[in-house]
Design a protein around this motif. Structure first.
Motif, short mmCIF file in Angstrom:
data_model
loop_
_atom_site.label_atom_id
_atom_site.label_comp_id
_atom_site.label_asym_id
_atom_site.label_seq_id
_atom_site.Cartn_x
_atom_site.Cartn_y
_atom_site.Cartn_z
N SER A 137 0.87 -1.17 0.00
CA SER A 137 0.00 0.00 0.00
C SER A 137 0.91 1.23 0.00
CB SER A 137 -0.94 0.00 1.21
OG SER A 137 -0.20 0.10 2.40
N TYR A 138 0.42 2.29 -0.61
CA TYR A 138 1.25 3.48 -0.79
C TYR A 138 0.41 4.74 -0.68
CZ TYR A 138 3.73 7.07 -3.49
OH TYR A 138 4.31 8.23 -3.92
N ASP A 139 0.89 5.65 0.12
CA ASP A 139 0.40 7.02 0.07
C ASP A 139 1.61 7.93 0.18
OD1 ASP A 139 1.02 7.56 2.78
OD2 ASP A 139 -0.99 7.05 3.45
N ILE A 140 1.40 9.19 0.13
CA ILE A 140 2.52 10.15 0.06
C ILE A 140 3.47 10.02 1.25
CG2 ILE A 140 1.35 12.09 1.18
CD1 ILE A 140 3.37 12.41 -2.04
N ASN A 141 2.99 9.52 2.38
CA ASN A 141 3.80 9.44 3.60
C ASN A 141 4.33 8.06 3.93
OD1 ASN A 141 3.47 12.21 4.23
ND2 ASN A 141 1.42 11.76 4.97
N TYR A 168 7.60 1.90 -8.57
CA TYR A 168 6.42 2.66 -9.01
C TYR A 168 6.23 3.88 -8.09
CZ TYR A 168 1.68 4.28 -9.28
OH TYR A 168 0.60 5.11 -9.36
N CYS A 169 6.35 3.67 -6.79
CA CYS A 169 6.15 4.75 -5.82
C CYS A 169 7.17 5.87 -6.01
CB CYS A 169 6.23 4.20 -4.40
SG CYS A 169 5.04 2.91 -4.04
N HIS A 170 8.37 5.54 -6.40
CA HIS A 170 9.42 6.54 -6.60
C HIS A 170 9.20 7.38 -7.86
CE1 HIS A 170 12.25 5.54 -3.39
NE2 HIS A 170 11.96 4.27 -3.62
N TYR A 171 8.61 6.79 -8.88
CA TYR A 171 8.54 7.45 -10.19
C TYR A 171 7.16 7.94 -10.56
CZ TYR A 171 13.30 5.98 -10.96
OH TYR A 171 14.66 5.81 -10.84
N ASN A 172 6.15 7.72 -9.71
CA ASN A 172 4.78 8.17 -10.06
C ASN A 172 4.13 8.89 -8.90
OD1 ASN A 172 4.34 6.94 -12.79
ND2 ASN A 172 5.09 5.20 -11.64
#
Length: 155
Positions: free
Chosen positions: A20-24, A151-155
């Motif tokens: 799971s990913y959010d900005i934080n 993905y989280c690093h580039y989008n």
């Protein structure tokens, strides 16, 4: 919060990882290996896609990050089989209208370790560190999780 499905496609072993990913934050959800021992590539491809279909239905990913296929001149036959598997996986994912992002091995290694020449052990170590995982993770699973984190690093 987004759910990211990371994939390290293989014709014998396909690694998957879900975060799971959010900005934080980036958080581990699950990972594993899809191992098929049958010699028939069509049978293997079908089983891999059936397994991934269940994963997609269970976790409902918002995005998919997948490692680009690298084909060397050493074993063209293996590369073609891998391409067949990856094509079937991409077809399955697009059936669910999940946006797909592809990353080269070098890009993934650079995003996770800081160098495109990182070893498998370095990737495993950083995945355990970044996701706060206390148990051992198999190479193909850690590669899939690394792809998801990329993905989280580039989008």
């Amino acid at each position: 919060m987004s759910i990211i499905l990371g994939l390290d496609p293989g014709s014998l072993i396909t690694g998957y990882g879900i975060i799971s990913y959010d900005i934080n934050s980036i958080n581990y959800i699950t990972s594993g290996l899809i191992k098929i021992n049958n010699k028939n590539i069509l049978f293997r491809t079908n089983l891999i896609c059936n397994y991934l279909d269940k994963i997609i239905n269970k976790f409902k990913p918002d995005y998919c990050a997948i490692e680009k296929v690298f084909i060397s001149n050493k074993n063209i036959s293996s590369g073609l089989k891998l391409s067949q598997v990856k094509g079937a996986i991409l077809f399955l994912i697009t059936k669910y209208n999940i946006p797909v992002f592809e990353y080269s091995t070098c890009t993934i290694k650079n995003a996770i370790v800081g160098t495109g020449k990182a070893t498998k052990k370095q990737i495993q170590y950083m995945i355990k560190f970044l996701l706060k995982i206390s148990f051992d993770i198999k190479e193909d699973s850690s590669d899939a999780l690394a792809t998801a984190i990329t993905y989280c690093h580039y989008n």
